[in-house]
Scaffold this motif. Structure first.
Motif, mmCIF file in Angstrom:
data_model
loop_
_atom_site.group_PDB
_atom_site.id
_atom_site.type_symbol
_atom_site.label_atom_id
_atom_site.label_comp_id
_atom_site.label_asym_id
_atom_site.label_seq_id
_atom_site.Cartn_x
_atom_site.Cartn_y
_atom_site.Cartn_z
ATOM 1 N N TYR A 115 0.824 -1.199 0.000
ATOM 2 C CA TYR A 115 0.000 0.000 0.000
ATOM 3 C C TYR A 115 0.865 1.258 0.000
ATOM 4 O O TYR A 115 0.492 2.289 -0.567
ATOM 5 C CB TYR A 115 -0.917 0.039 1.229
ATOM 6 N N TYR A 116 2.012 1.166 0.659
ATOM 7 C CA TYR A 116 2.881 2.330 0.805
ATOM 8 C C TYR A 116 3.409 2.807 -0.538
ATOM 9 O O TYR A 116 3.560 4.012 -0.769
ATOM 10 C CB TYR A 116 4.039 1.991 1.734
ATOM 11 N N TYR A 117 3.691 1.865 -1.424
ATOM 12 C CA TYR A 117 4.388 2.206 -2.654
ATOM 13 C C TYR A 117 3.503 2.897 -3.685
ATOM 14 O O TYR A 117 3.989 3.373 -4.702
ATOM 15 C CB TYR A 117 5.025 0.950 -3.255
ATOM 16 N N LEU A 118 2.195 2.962 -3.427
ATOM 17 C CA LEU A 118 1.313 3.679 -4.336
ATOM 18 C C LEU A 118 1.493 5.189 -4.208
ATOM 19 O O LEU A 118 1.541 5.911 -5.208
ATOM 20 C CB LEU A 118 -0.143 3.293 -4.066
ATOM 21 N N LYS A 119 1.600 5.675 -2.962
ATOM 22 C CA LYS A 119 1.723 7.118 -2.740
ATOM 23 C C LYS A 119 2.966 7.493 -1.949
ATOM 24 O O LYS A 119 3.189 8.664 -1.667
ATOM 25 C CB LYS A 119 0.481 7.644 -2.009
ATOM 26 N N LEU A 120 3.757 6.501 -1.555
ATOM 27 C CA LEU A 120 4.998 6.708 -0.817
ATOM 28 C C LEU A 120 4.756 7.380 0.535
ATOM 29 O O LEU A 120 5.608 8.092 1.065
ATOM 30 C CB LEU A 120 6.007 7.521 -1.640
ATOM 31 N N HIS A 121 3.598 7.158 1.100
ATOM 32 C CA HIS A 121 3.319 7.540 2.475
ATOM 33 C C HIS A 121 2.127 6.713 2.940
ATOM 34 O O HIS A 121 1.388 6.148 2.144
ATOM 35 C CB HIS A 121 3.040 9.039 2.615
ATOM 36 N N TRP A 122 1.936 6.678 4.253
ATOM 37 C CA TRP A 122 0.863 5.871 4.814
ATOM 38 C C TRP A 122 -0.399 6.696 4.971
ATOM 39 O O TRP A 122 -0.385 7.783 5.542
ATOM 40 C CB TRP A 122 1.261 5.295 6.178
ATOM 41 N N HIS A 123 -1.478 6.121 4.455
ATOM 42 C CA HIS A 123 -2.785 6.714 4.712
ATOM 43 C C HIS A 123 -3.834 5.612 4.540
ATOM 44 O O HIS A 123 -4.335 5.379 3.446
ATOM 45 C CB HIS A 123 -3.077 7.866 3.763
ATOM 46 N N VAL A 124 -4.106 4.912 5.633
ATOM 47 C CA VAL A 124 -5.138 3.885 5.644
ATOM 48 C C VAL A 124 -6.286 4.441 6.477
ATOM 49 O O VAL A 124 -6.186 4.547 7.708
ATOM 50 C CB VAL A 124 -4.611 2.564 6.242
ATOM 51 N N PRO A 125 -7.394 4.826 5.849
ATOM 52 C CA PRO A 125 -8.444 5.540 6.573
ATOM 53 C C PRO A 125 -9.183 4.701 7.600
ATOM 54 O O PRO A 125 -9.723 5.253 8.563
ATOM 55 C CB PRO A 125 -9.395 5.984 5.446
ATOM 56 N N CYS A 126 -9.224 3.371 7.424
ATOM 57 C CA CYS A 126 -10.031 2.546 8.335
ATOM 58 C C CYS A 126 -9.158 2.008 9.456
ATOM 59 O O CYS A 126 -8.569 0.942 9.366
ATOM 60 C CB CYS A 126 -10.714 1.412 7.578
ATOM 61 N N GLY A 127 -9.038 2.788 10.507
ATOM 62 C CA GLY A 127 -8.322 2.298 11.673
ATOM 63 C C GLY A 127 -6.991 2.977 11.861
ATOM 64 O O GLY A 127 -6.470 3.643 10.964
ATOM 65 N N PRO A 128 -6.380 2.810 13.036
ATOM 66 C CA PRO A 128 -5.087 3.451 13.324
ATOM 67 C C PRO A 128 -3.982 2.857 12.458
ATOM 68 O O PRO A 128 -3.926 1.664 12.217
ATOM 69 C CB PRO A 128 -4.856 3.120 14.806
ATOM 70 N N ASN A 129 -3.106 3.734 11.990
ATOM 71 C CA ASN A 129 -1.965 3.284 11.186
ATOM 72 C C ASN A 129 -0.867 2.825 12.135
ATOM 73 O O ASN A 129 0.082 3.552 12.424
ATOM 74 C CB ASN A 129 -1.484 4.413 10.283
ATOM 75 N N SER A 130 -0.999 1.600 12.622
ATOM 76 C CA SER A 130 -0.177 1.135 13.741
ATOM 77 C C SER A 130 0.911 0.154 13.353
ATOM 78 O O SER A 130 2.011 0.203 13.902
ATOM 79 C CB SER A 130 -1.064 0.487 14.812
ATOM 80 N N VAL A 131 0.647 -0.778 12.432
ATOM 81 C CA VAL A 131 1.576 -1.882 12.177
ATOM 82 C C VAL A 131 1.717 -2.085 10.678
ATOM 83 O O VAL A 131 0.720 -2.149 9.952
ATOM 84 C CB VAL A 131 1.088 -3.197 12.827
ATOM 85 N N ILE A 132 2.966 -2.191 10.219
ATOM 86 C CA ILE A 132 3.259 -2.515 8.830
ATOM 87 C C ILE A 132 3.638 -3.989 8.757
ATOM 88 O O ILE A 132 4.409 -4.479 9.576
ATOM 89 C CB ILE A 132 4.425 -1.675 8.279
ATOM 90 N N THR A 133 3.123 -4.687 7.760
ATOM 91 C CA THR A 133 3.497 -6.080 7.544
ATOM 92 C C THR A 133 4.051 -6.256 6.137
ATOM 93 O O THR A 133 3.712 -5.488 5.234
ATOM 94 C CB THR A 133 2.287 -7.021 7.758
ATOM 95 N N PHE A 134 4.900 -7.257 5.968
ATOM 96 C CA PHE A 134 5.578 -7.511 4.694
ATOM 97 C C PHE A 134 5.291 -8.945 4.246
ATOM 98 O O PHE A 134 6.158 -9.825 4.343
ATOM 99 C CB PHE A 134 7.085 -7.303 4.834
#
Length: 476
Positions: free
Chosen positions: A245-264
């Protein structure tokens, strides 16, 4: 009293290492490290038998230490198979403060359904041991390829089972919340014995079969009064943000819920701890910053220093000795072998070029910092390219065109002012398109230079004719 204390020091570890079996004889475990100090725990899993065991060992340590950075108020527990090296267990228990639960590997009845690369998931069913951690009221089970951006202790208010749907149809087991229960664990062991349907042969397919209706459950919202919920819930996507998801806009913005954990959850070669993940995957720097702060790179430094010394020796000897392929080709008499020998030498040159840029990649420790890894790689490729230049008497600039192209690609990928991932990808493709003619032209010039060298009479005399002595040939 001294003898009594000594007896306690000897007997307690023995008792901890003794097998604690349930009535089926399925569970064997021991506990090392500090005792339970909280009502909740973050738990991870480690098992052996993959080509990347050491990388996952480092990843687990970095992830567990990162929980301190977000001020997680819970114990850290590692479920480790009995064959994990003792020095690793000791380091995680004593240096990282983890409670290490040593277990026997659960037999995977679906292992014959695992094909190819998926066989690395054979032992992921050890994750079921999380339900045996009955010292805790709630446990957050996490994979080692997670990066915590902020505190997630509110997850301990969730119900008996909670997970994130990063796939529209199946929840992801890279992070899930559970309430430990020996009854649930024994029921899962029974399901393994009877062969419950499993879509992927690993832990995720099995747990999806255990909780098939989770998609229809309500979304988890932590109660403000801190009470614990009962039942099963879906977790907001912000608790398992797929790195893609990050590589689409090169920053985090997930509207549904806290942006707490990144997984690979991507291919294993693109996990964040590998040095080549940056700048190909920019998030690798976040992981390495955490490692730099917590663990450092002392374990890899002897290997790195040895490699640097080796490349310095290669450059020095190459420049002093000046080995030339012309020495090996001198005075080849049978003319009918001339074309075959020339073809073999050209192929050797191509293989040497490929080796010059590939060997340094594979000998660098995989988990070093990206800046360190790429620096050693470029230095190693330069050293071996100098060797190729002197052996085959090739034009230096043409041989090093590939080296400059790699440097340029790193600069283009790491350019910090892209407005989005699409622009970045287009820039990379544009760079590849513009640099490919220069790479092709350098290869053509190298082949022409080598052909000119091989066609000289002193090195390949005609059949029946003596080799002509020239000032050039007398040097050899």
């Amino acid at each position: 009293m001294a003898r009594l204390a000594l007896a306690v020091l000897v007997l307690v570890p023995l008792l901890l290492l003794a097998a604690a079996r349930d009535e089926r004889g399925q569970l064997v475990r021991a506990v090392e490290g500090p005792p339970a100090r909280h009502r909740h725990a973050y738990a991870a899993m480690m098992y052996m038998g993959t080509p990347r065991d050491y990388e996952f060992y480092v990843a687990v340590r970095v992830m567990m230490r990162s929980l301190t950075g977000v001020r997680a108020d819970a114990d850290r527990v590692l479920i480790a198979s009995a064959d994990v090296p003792r020095d690793w267990v000791r380091a995680m228990a004593e240096e990282d403060g983890m409670r290490v639960v040593i277990v026997e590997n659960l037999r995977n009845p679906y292992e014959n359904n695992l094909g190819g690369i998926n066989r690395r998931f054979k032992l992921t069913l050890n994750k079921l041991y999380a339900w045996t951690l009955v010292d805790y009221e709630r446990v957050v089970m996490i994979d080692s390829d997670n990066i915590f951006l902020q505190n997630t202790d509110e997850l301990f208010q969730c119900g008996q089972f909670c997970a994130v749907f990063i796939n529209p149809c199946y929840f992801h087991t890279g992070l899930f919340v559970l309430q430990p229960s020996m009854d649930v664990f024994k029921g899962m062991l029974h399901d393994l014995e009877i062969g419950r349907e499993n879509s992927d042969g690993a832990d995720q397919g099995f747990l999806v079969g255990c909780y098939p209706d989770l998609l229809d459950k309500p979304m988890f919202h932590p109660p403000e009064n801190g009470t614990k919920l009962n039942g099963t819930y879906r977790l907001p996507l912000g608790y398992q943000m797929d790195a893609s998801y990050y590589y689409l806009k090169l920053h985090w913005h997930v509207p549904c819920g806290p942006n707490s954990v990144i997984t690979f959850p991507s291919a294993p070669w693109f996990k964040p701890w590998y040095w080549w993940s940056w700048p190909i995957l920019p998030l690798g720097l976040s992981w390495h910053k955490q490692r730099w702060d917590d663990l450092g790179y002392a374990a890899e430094m002897p290997v790195i220093l040895m490699e640097v010394l080796m490349y310095i020796v290669i450059i020095t000897i190459t420049r002093l000795a000046r080995p030339g392929m012309t020495k090996l080709c001198y005075n080849r008499r049978p003319e009918k072998l001339s074309s075959l020998v020339q073809w073999l030498i050209k192929m050797s040159m191509i293989v040497a070029m490929v080796a010059a840029y590939s060997i340094p990649f594979f000998v660098i420790p995989r988990t070093v910092h990206p800046f360190m890894g790429w620096s050693i790689y470029l230095f190693g490729a330069l050293a071996l390219s100098v060797l190729v230049i002197n052996v085959f008497l090739l034009p230096p600039l043409d041989v090093l065109t590939t080296w400059f192209a790699i440097v340029g690609a790193l600069i283009v990928m790491a350019f910090p002012w892209y407005h989005g991932g699409v622009v970045r990808v287009l820039a990379i493709f544009g760079y590849a398109f513009c640099s490919s003619p220069f790479l092709w032209a350098s290869l053509v010039r190298m082949m022409d230079s080598l052909q000119t060298m091989l066609e000289r009479d002193p090195f390949f005399p005609r059949l029946g004719e003596p080799a002509q002595e020239t000032e050039f040939s007398k040097l050899f």
